[in-house]
Design a protein around this motif. Structure first.
Motif, PDB file in Angstrom:
ATOM      1  N   MET A 106      35.171 -56.650  40.889  1.00  0.00           N
ATOM      2  CA  MET A 106      33.799 -56.614  41.401  1.00  0.00           C
ATOM      3  C   MET A 106      33.708 -56.726  42.921  1.00  0.00           C
ATOM      4  SD  MET A 106      31.629 -55.923  39.279  1.00  0.00           S
ATOM      5  CE  MET A 106      30.707 -56.217  37.831  1.00  0.00           C
ATOM      6  N   SER A 107      34.693 -57.304  43.569  1.00  0.00           N
ATOM      7  CA  SER A 107      34.640 -57.381  45.032  1.00  0.00           C
ATOM      8  C   SER A 107      34.660 -55.979  45.635  1.00  0.00           C
ATOM      9  CB  SER A 107      35.797 -58.212  45.569  1.00  0.00           C
ATOM     10  OG  SER A 107      37.035 -57.618  45.226  1.00  0.00           O
ATOM     11  N   LEU A 108      35.338 -55.053  44.971  1.00  0.00           N
ATOM     12  CA  LEU A 108      35.350 -53.666  45.439  1.00  0.00           C
ATOM     13  C   LEU A 108      33.950 -53.061  45.396  1.00  0.00           C
ATOM     14  CD1 LEU A 108      38.526 -52.453  43.534  1.00  0.00           C
ATOM     15  CD2 LEU A 108      38.361 -53.028  45.958  1.00  0.00           C
ATOM     16  N   LEU A 109      33.201 -53.423  44.366  1.00  0.00           N
ATOM     17  CA  LEU A 109      31.839 -52.922  44.256  1.00  0.00           C
ATOM     18  C   LEU A 109      30.963 -53.494  45.368  1.00  0.00           C
ATOM     19  CD1 LEU A 109      29.908 -51.162  42.636  1.00  0.00           C
ATOM     20  CD2 LEU A 109      29.394 -53.167  41.226  1.00  0.00           C
ATOM     21  N   GLY A 110      31.171 -54.736  45.722  1.00  0.00           N
ATOM     22  CA  GLY A 110      30.425 -55.332  46.830  1.00  0.00           C
ATOM     23  C   GLY A 110      30.685 -54.603  48.139  1.00  0.00           C
ATOM     24  N   VAL A 111      31.938 -54.269  48.396  1.00  0.00           N
ATOM     25  CA  VAL A 111      32.273 -53.524  49.612  1.00  0.00           C
ATOM     26  C   VAL A 111      31.669 -52.121  49.548  1.00  0.00           C
ATOM     27  CG1 VAL A 111      34.173 -52.593  50.997  1.00  0.00           C
ATOM     28  CG2 VAL A 111      34.367 -54.875  49.994  1.00  0.00           C
ATOM     29  N   ALA A 112      31.709 -51.500  48.369  1.00  0.00           N
ATOM     30  CA  ALA A 112      31.136 -50.159  48.206  1.00  0.00           C
ATOM     31  C   ALA A 112      29.634 -50.161  48.482  1.00  0.00           C
ATOM     32  CB  ALA A 112      31.421 -49.626  46.804  1.00  0.00           C
ATOM     33  N   SER A 163      41.432 -45.428  47.211  1.00  0.00           N
ATOM     34  CA  SER A 163      42.204 -44.490  46.396  1.00  0.00           C
ATOM     35  C   SER A 163      43.501 -45.111  45.890  1.00  0.00           C
ATOM     36  CB  SER A 163      42.481 -43.198  47.165  1.00  0.00           C
ATOM     37  OG  SER A 163      43.290 -43.435  48.285  1.00  0.00           O
ATOM     38  N   VAL A 164      44.133 -45.927  46.707  1.00  0.00           N
ATOM     39  CA  VAL A 164      45.352 -46.616  46.249  1.00  0.00           C
ATOM     40  C   VAL A 164      45.011 -47.609  45.136  1.00  0.00           C
ATOM     41  CG1 VAL A 164      47.155 -48.247  46.964  1.00  0.00           C
ATOM     42  CG2 VAL A 164      46.606 -46.280  48.404  1.00  0.00           C
ATOM     43  N   VAL A 165      43.942 -48.363  45.328  1.00  0.00           N
ATOM     44  CA  VAL A 165      43.536 -49.335  44.305  1.00  0.00           C
ATOM     45  C   VAL A 165      43.070 -48.613  43.037  1.00  0.00           C
ATOM     46  CG1 VAL A 165      41.882 -51.178  43.787  1.00  0.00           C
ATOM     47  CG2 VAL A 165      42.994 -51.098  46.014  1.00  0.00           C
ATOM     48  N   LEU A 166      42.385 -47.494  43.193  1.00  0.00           N
ATOM     49  CA  LEU A 166      41.981 -46.700  42.032  1.00  0.00           C
ATOM     50  C   LEU A 166      43.202 -46.227  41.253  1.00  0.00           C
ATOM     51  CD1 LEU A 166      39.913 -45.207  40.290  1.00  0.00           C
ATOM     52  CD2 LEU A 166      39.958 -43.351  41.986  1.00  0.00           C
ATOM     53  N   GLY A 167      44.217 -45.763  41.954  1.00  0.00           N
ATOM     54  CA  GLY A 167      45.450 -45.352  41.284  1.00  0.00           C
ATOM     55  C   GLY A 167      46.083 -46.492  40.499  1.00  0.00           C
ATOM     56  N   TRP A 168      46.093 -47.690  41.094  1.00  0.00           N
ATOM     57  CA  TRP A 168      46.650 -48.850  40.407  1.00  0.00           C
ATOM     58  C   TRP A 168      45.876 -49.152  39.130  1.00  0.00           C
ATOM     59  CZ3 TRP A 168      50.543 -51.808  39.425  1.00  0.00           C
ATOM     60  CH2 TRP A 168      50.339 -53.031  38.775  1.00  0.00           C
ATOM     61  N   TRP A 169      44.549 -49.220  39.235  1.00  0.00           N
ATOM     62  CA  TRP A 169      43.755 -49.586  38.061  1.00  0.00           C
ATOM     63  C   TRP A 169      43.777 -48.495  37.004  1.00  0.00           C
ATOM     64  CZ3 TRP A 169      43.337 -54.241  36.885  1.00  0.00           C
ATOM     65  CH2 TRP A 169      43.173 -55.216  37.857  1.00  0.00           C
ATOM     66  N   ALA A 194      38.590 -50.160  37.834  1.00  0.00           N
ATOM     67  CA  ALA A 194      38.825 -48.766  38.210  1.00  0.00           C
ATOM     68  C   ALA A 194      37.517 -48.103  38.643  1.00  0.00           C
ATOM     69  CB  ALA A 194      39.458 -48.000  37.052  1.00  0.00           C
ATOM     70  N   LEU A 195      36.433 -48.372  37.923  1.00  0.00           N
ATOM     71  CA  LEU A 195      35.137 -47.802  38.296  1.00  0.00           C
ATOM     72  C   LEU A 195      34.656 -48.332  39.645  1.00  0.00           C
ATOM     73  CD1 LEU A 195      33.326 -47.806  34.841  1.00  0.00           C
ATOM     74  CD2 LEU A 195      34.217 -45.829  36.104  1.00  0.00           C
ATOM     75  N   CYS A 196      34.904 -49.613  39.905  1.00  0.00           N
ATOM     76  CA  CYS A 196      34.530 -50.195  41.200  1.00  0.00           C
ATOM     77  C   CYS A 196      35.350 -49.593  42.334  1.00  0.00           C
ATOM     78  CB  CYS A 196      34.687 -51.714  41.163  1.00  0.00           C
ATOM     79  SG  CYS A 196      33.500 -52.545  40.090  1.00  0.00           S
ATOM     80  N   ALA A 197      36.636 -49.327  42.085  1.00  0.00           N
ATOM     81  CA  ALA A 197      37.474 -48.680  43.095  1.00  0.00           C
ATOM     82  C   ALA A 197      36.996 -47.256  43.351  1.00  0.00           C
ATOM     83  CB  ALA A 197      38.933 -48.678  42.651  1.00  0.00           C
ATOM     84  N   LEU A 198      36.592 -46.563  42.300  1.00  0.00           N
ATOM     85  CA  LEU A 198      36.033 -45.221  42.464  1.00  0.00           C
ATOM     86  C   LEU A 198      34.746 -45.272  43.285  1.00  0.00           C
ATOM     87  CD1 LEU A 198      36.087 -42.195  41.827  1.00  0.00           C
ATOM     88  CD2 LEU A 198      34.866 -42.728  39.699  1.00  0.00           C
ATOM     89  N   ALA A 199      33.915 -46.259  43.030  1.00  0.00           N
ATOM     90  CA  ALA A 199      32.688 -46.429  43.808  1.00  0.00           C
ATOM     91  C   ALA A 199      33.011 -46.669  45.280  1.00  0.00           C
ATOM     92  CB  ALA A 199      31.854 -47.581  43.249  1.00  0.00           C
ATOM     93  N   LEU A 200      34.064 -47.410  45.551  1.00  0.00           N
ATOM     94  CA  LEU A 200      34.474 -47.653  46.941  1.00  0.00           C
ATOM     95  C   LEU A 200      34.889 -46.356  47.613  1.00  0.00           C
ATOM     96  CD1 LEU A 200      35.129 -49.524  49.305  1.00  0.00           C
ATOM     97  CD2 LEU A 200      37.362 -49.932  48.249  1.00  0.00           C
TER      98      LEU A 200
END
Length: 158
Positions: free
Chosen positions: A40-46, A92-98, A126-132
């Protein structure tokens, strides 16, 4: 500094996903639980990047770039581009990981109780990383200057 290309980001996602999937065979048994709050922290940054993108876009459209009261400083726009590029690459790196984690967990949900419990959190991450990534690309797009109308006009005869 050029625009971040989507194919480069897709390559980073793919390379990280392959490496992450291979690491999951070794690392999964020592993972802490993956909860819905994990990414969820990724979503906050996004959300912050998207909000800033709309602000920058409105200032650029209104011609409020430059020095002076109420205007957006040109260096703030340049810094925003740098932040957008970094966030797009990191996302994109975090999205790949998730994605690797999700692909590893999905076939194991029936045989591993822990995999079934971790799957929703990995999907949300993964969805939060995509949003970022999307927000970062939007910010980068919003920092471009509008087309100069004189560039699209027909050249004067002469």
């Amino acid at each position: 500094m050029g625009v971040t290309r989507k194919r480069d980001l897709a390559g980073a996602v793919a390379a990280t996903a392959v490496a992450g999937y291979l690491l999951m065979f070794v690392l999964y048994r020592v993972f802490p639980p993956i909860t819905l709050w994990t990414g969820m922290s990724l979503l906050g940054v996004a959300v912050a990047l998207a909000g800033w993108a709309f602000f920058v876009r409105s200032k650029i459209r209104d011609g409020q770039i430059g020095l002076g009261g109420g205007r957006l400083h040109p260096l703030a726009v340049a810094r925003s581009v740098v932040i957008a590029k970094a966030a797009a690459w990191m996302g994109s790196v975090v999205l790949g990981w998730w994605l690797a984690v999700v692909v590893y967990l999905l076939p194991r949900r029936g045989s591993l109780r822990v995999a079934a419990e971790d799957t929703p959190g990995a999907v949300v991450a993964a969805l939060c990383a995509l949003a970022l990534v999307i927000a970062a690309m939007w910010l980068q797009h919003c920092c471009t200057s509008p087309d100069d109308p004189s560039q699209n006009a027909d050249p004067a005869p002469g």
